[in-house]
Design a protein around this motif. Structure first.
Motif, PDB file in Angstrom:
ATOM      1  N   LEU A 100       0.843  -1.199   0.000  1.00  0.00           N
ATOM      2  CA  LEU A 100       0.000   0.000   0.000  1.00  0.00           C
ATOM      3  C   LEU A 100       0.872   1.241   0.000  1.00  0.00           C
ATOM      4  O   LEU A 100       1.874   1.318   0.721  1.00  0.00           O
ATOM      5  N   TRP A 101       0.455   2.216  -0.807  1.00  0.00           N
ATOM      6  CA  TRP A 101       1.147   3.500  -0.859  1.00  0.00           C
ATOM      7  C   TRP A 101       0.150   4.615  -0.581  1.00  0.00           C
ATOM      8  O   TRP A 101      -0.884   4.709  -1.254  1.00  0.00           O
ATOM      9  N   LEU A 102       0.440   5.444   0.395  1.00  0.00           N
ATOM     10  CA  LEU A 102      -0.392   6.601   0.729  1.00  0.00           C
ATOM     11  C   LEU A 102       0.065   7.808  -0.074  1.00  0.00           C
ATOM     12  O   LEU A 102       1.270   8.078  -0.172  1.00  0.00           O
ATOM     13  N   THR A 103      -0.885   8.540  -0.631  1.00  0.00           N
ATOM     14  CA  THR A 103      -0.554   9.761  -1.363  1.00  0.00           C
ATOM     15  C   THR A 103      -1.458  10.893  -0.879  1.00  0.00           C
ATOM     16  O   THR A 103      -2.534  10.663  -0.334  1.00  0.00           O
ATOM     17  N   GLY A 104      -1.041  12.121  -1.135  1.00  0.00           N
ATOM     18  CA  GLY A 104      -1.807  13.291  -0.728  1.00  0.00           C
ATOM     19  C   GLY A 104      -2.638  13.897  -1.837  1.00  0.00           C
ATOM     20  O   GLY A 104      -3.103  15.042  -1.718  1.00  0.00           O
ATOM     21  N   ARG A 105      -2.865  13.159  -2.918  1.00  0.00           N
ATOM     22  CA  ARG A 105      -3.631  13.705  -4.041  1.00  0.00           C
ATOM     23  C   ARG A 105      -5.094  13.983  -3.663  1.00  0.00           C
ATOM     24  O   ARG A 105      -5.660  13.302  -2.816  1.00  0.00           O
ATOM     25  N   LYS A 106      -5.670  14.976  -4.338  1.00  0.00           N
ATOM     26  CA  LYS A 106      -7.054  15.390  -4.068  1.00  0.00           C
ATOM     27  C   LYS A 106      -7.777  15.667  -5.377  1.00  0.00           C
ATOM     28  O   LYS A 106      -7.168  16.134  -6.336  1.00  0.00           O
ATOM     29  N   ARG A 107      -9.085  15.440  -5.382  1.00  0.00           N
ATOM     30  CA  ARG A 107      -9.876  15.659  -6.587  1.00  0.00           C
ATOM     31  C   ARG A 107      -9.888  17.119  -7.013  1.00  0.00           C
ATOM     32  O   ARG A 107      -9.949  17.428  -8.204  1.00  0.00           O
ATOM     33  N   MET A 108      -9.837  18.003  -6.052  1.00  0.00           N
ATOM     34  CA  MET A 108      -9.992  19.432  -6.367  1.00  0.00           C
ATOM     35  C   MET A 108      -8.732  20.047  -6.972  1.00  0.00           C
ATOM     36  O   MET A 108      -8.743  21.191  -7.401  1.00  0.00           O
ATOM     37  N   GLN A 109      -7.655  19.285  -7.065  1.00  0.00           N
ATOM     38  CA  GLN A 109      -6.391  19.855  -7.517  1.00  0.00           C
ATOM     39  C   GLN A 109      -6.344  20.117  -9.018  1.00  0.00           C
ATOM     40  O   GLN A 109      -5.701  21.053  -9.471  1.00  0.00           O
ATOM     41  N   SER A 110      -6.986  19.248  -9.806  1.00  0.00           N
ATOM     42  CA  SER A 110      -6.942  19.402 -11.265  1.00  0.00           C
ATOM     43  C   SER A 110      -7.948  18.462 -11.911  1.00  0.00           C
ATOM     44  O   SER A 110      -8.471  17.542 -11.271  1.00  0.00           O
ATOM     45  N   LEU A 111      -8.202  18.671 -13.213  1.00  0.00           N
ATOM     46  CA  LEU A 111      -9.131  17.810 -13.939  1.00  0.00           C
ATOM     47  C   LEU A 111      -8.619  16.379 -14.017  1.00  0.00           C
ATOM     48  O   LEU A 111      -9.408  15.433 -14.056  1.00  0.00           O
ATOM     49  N   THR A 112      -7.300  16.194 -14.053  1.00  0.00           N
ATOM     50  CA  THR A 112      -6.752  14.839 -14.137  1.00  0.00           C
ATOM     51  C   THR A 112      -6.952  14.056 -12.854  1.00  0.00           C
ATOM     52  O   THR A 112      -6.748  12.842 -12.832  1.00  0.00           O
ATOM     53  N   ARG A 113      -7.363  14.736 -11.790  1.00  0.00           N
ATOM     54  CA  ARG A 113      -7.578  14.076 -10.512  1.00  0.00           C
ATOM     55  C   ARG A 113      -9.029  14.144 -10.046  1.00  0.00           C
ATOM     56  O   ARG A 113      -9.355  13.735  -8.940  1.00  0.00           O
ATOM     57  N   ALA A 114      -9.913  14.651 -10.896  1.00  0.00           N
ATOM     58  CA  ALA A 114     -11.295  14.901 -10.490  1.00  0.00           C
ATOM     59  C   ALA A 114     -12.065  13.643 -10.140  1.00  0.00           C
ATOM     60  O   ALA A 114     -13.044  13.690  -9.398  1.00  0.00           O
ATOM     61  N   ALA A 115     -11.647  12.499 -10.677  1.00  0.00           N
ATOM     62  CA  ALA A 115     -12.343  11.231 -10.403  1.00  0.00           C
ATOM     63  C   ALA A 115     -11.550  10.349  -9.441  1.00  0.00           C
ATOM     64  O   ALA A 115     -11.816   9.151  -9.327  1.00  0.00           O
ATOM     65  N   LEU A 116     -10.626  10.921  -8.733  1.00  0.00           N
ATOM     66  CA  LEU A 116      -9.721  10.157  -7.876  1.00  0.00           C
ATOM     67  C   LEU A 116     -10.480   9.435  -6.755  1.00  0.00           C
ATOM     68  O   LEU A 116     -11.192  10.054  -5.977  1.00  0.00           O
ATOM     69  N   PRO A 117     -10.344   8.101  -6.651  1.00  0.00           N
ATOM     70  CA  PRO A 117     -10.981   7.386  -5.550  1.00  0.00           C
ATOM     71  C   PRO A 117     -10.102   7.415  -4.299  1.00  0.00           C
ATOM     72  O   PRO A 117      -8.903   7.664  -4.379  1.00  0.00           O
ATOM     73  N   VAL A 118     -10.708   7.156  -3.160  1.00  0.00           N
ATOM     74  CA  VAL A 118      -9.919   7.039  -1.933  1.00  0.00           C
ATOM     75  C   VAL A 118      -9.069   5.781  -1.983  1.00  0.00           C
ATOM     76  O   VAL A 118      -7.879   5.795  -1.645  1.00  0.00           O
ATOM     77  N   ILE A 119      -9.656   4.685  -2.421  1.00  0.00           N
ATOM     78  CA  ILE A 119      -8.954   3.409  -2.553  1.00  0.00           C
ATOM     79  C   ILE A 119      -8.763   3.140  -4.041  1.00  0.00           C
ATOM     80  O   ILE A 119      -9.731   3.032  -4.796  1.00  0.00           O
ATOM     81  N   GLU A 120      -7.516   3.009  -4.467  1.00  0.00           N
ATOM     82  CA  GLU A 120      -7.177   2.968  -5.888  1.00  0.00           C
ATOM     83  C   GLU A 120      -6.331   1.714  -6.193  1.00  0.00           C
ATOM     84  O   GLU A 120      -5.096   1.766  -6.183  1.00  0.00           O
ATOM     85  N   PRO A 121      -6.975   0.577  -6.446  1.00  0.00           N
ATOM     86  CA  PRO A 121      -6.221  -0.644  -6.758  1.00  0.00           C
ATOM     87  C   PRO A 121      -5.377  -0.473  -8.023  1.00  0.00           C
ATOM     88  O   PRO A 121      -5.799   0.179  -8.989  1.00  0.00           O
ATOM     89  N   GLN A 122      -4.192  -1.085  -8.013  1.00  0.00           N
ATOM     90  CA  GLN A 122      -3.287  -1.026  -9.150  1.00  0.00           C
ATOM     91  C   GLN A 122      -3.275  -2.372  -9.878  1.00  0.00           C
ATOM     92  O   GLN A 122      -3.677  -3.407  -9.343  1.00  0.00           O
ATOM     93  N   LYS A 123      -2.803  -2.369 -11.101  1.00  0.00           N
ATOM     94  CA  LYS A 123      -2.806  -3.578 -11.911  1.00  0.00           C
ATOM     95  C   LYS A 123      -1.943  -4.682 -11.327  1.00  0.00           C
ATOM     96  O   LYS A 123      -2.166  -5.857 -11.591  1.00  0.00           O
ATOM     97  N   ASP A 124      -0.922  -4.313 -10.540  1.00  0.00           N
ATOM     98  CA  ASP A 124      -0.023  -5.319  -9.978  1.00  0.00           C
ATOM     99  C   ASP A 124      -0.527  -5.915  -8.669  1.00  0.00           C
ATOM    100  O   ASP A 124       0.159  -6.707  -8.026  1.00  0.00           O
TER     101      ASP A 124
END
Length: 238
Positions: A138-162
């Motif tokens: 698990l990796w914690l990040t400080g990203r937020k939806r309000m920061q930019s359009l590329t992050r507007a759909a950001l989920p709290v829990i974000e599974p990765q392909k690996d």
């Protein structure tokens, strides 16, 4: 190892229906209690980094905090990093940097950012981080939806392909939440924020934000590039 389906299900349920602040608290407390030794945090020690770092320190200051020292940071960022580590009592700061050999071979005059910023980010951020990525689930990040359009759909829990998971405890937070939390906790502010830098990266690729722009508009201004490469844009759901 990757998370089990049961572990992922537990994470997905955290904070559902809660306020953004409660969600962040629930996520951090659960991760610190159940995933010790399997989780780390990536921090830029930028304009809003103090919030997530403070929440981490409240739950477990021993969780590793990784800082990517690109060798192109503002001096203020390096001083702020050291100030926050001491102020919050963080016990496990780990610094990643490109090797001197790689810099000499691929960017000997520190000019790569000017004509190929993607290659510069790969050299100075993506590749150093890739060395340690397999060590954690698990990796914690400080990203937020309000920061930019590329992050507007950001989920709290974000599974990765690996099979690993990125966790964005502050995904739902707004600027008012950030401001209130920092004032409530008496957190020091990055010195460049007062000069209009609302998202702070490397010197060649960061400028102050203009009125009406989103907080990441000062990153790679005038270029198509919007992310350094350690995170990818999250597509909106149809």
């Amino acid at each position: 190892m990757a998370l089990t389906g049961e572990e992922l299900g537990i994470l997905r349920q955290l904070g559902e229906g809660e306020t953004p602040q409660k969600t962040a608290s629930l996520v951090l407390s659960k991760v610190a209690a159940q995933f010790a030794g399997r989780v780390a945090l990536i921090s830029s020690f930028g304009a809003e980094s103090a919030v997530l770092l403070a929440l981490l320190a409240q739950n477990d200051p021993q969780i590793p905090v990784y800082f990517l020292d690109t060798k192109r940071h503002f001096p203020e960022t390096l001083l702020y990093r050291d100030q926050l580590v001491q102020f919050l009592g963080l016990k496990n700061l780990r610094i990643l940097s490109p090797s001197d050999e790689a810099l000499k071979d691929r960017d000997p005059q520190d000019q790569l950012a000017g004509f190929d910023p993607d290659a510069c980010c790969a050299l100075r951020k993506v590749e150093p981080l890739e060395v340690v990525l397999p060590e954690f689930d698990l990796w914690l990040t400080g990203r937020k939806r309000m920061q930019s359009l590329t992050r507007a759909a950001l989920p709290v829990i974000e599974p990765q392909k690996d099979g690993t998971v990125k966790i964005n405890p502050l995904a739902q937070w707004q600027q008012a939440d950030i401001t209130h939390f920092m004032r409530e906790k008496g957190l020091p502010q990055h010195p460049l924020v007062a000069k209009g830098y609302l998202s702070i990266g490397c010197v060649p690729c960061t400028r102050p934000v203009k009125e009406g722009e989103d907080s990441r508009a000062g990153r790679w201004a005038g270029k198509v590039k919007m992310e350094c490469g350690i995170h990818r844009p999250v597509p909106r759901q149809a």
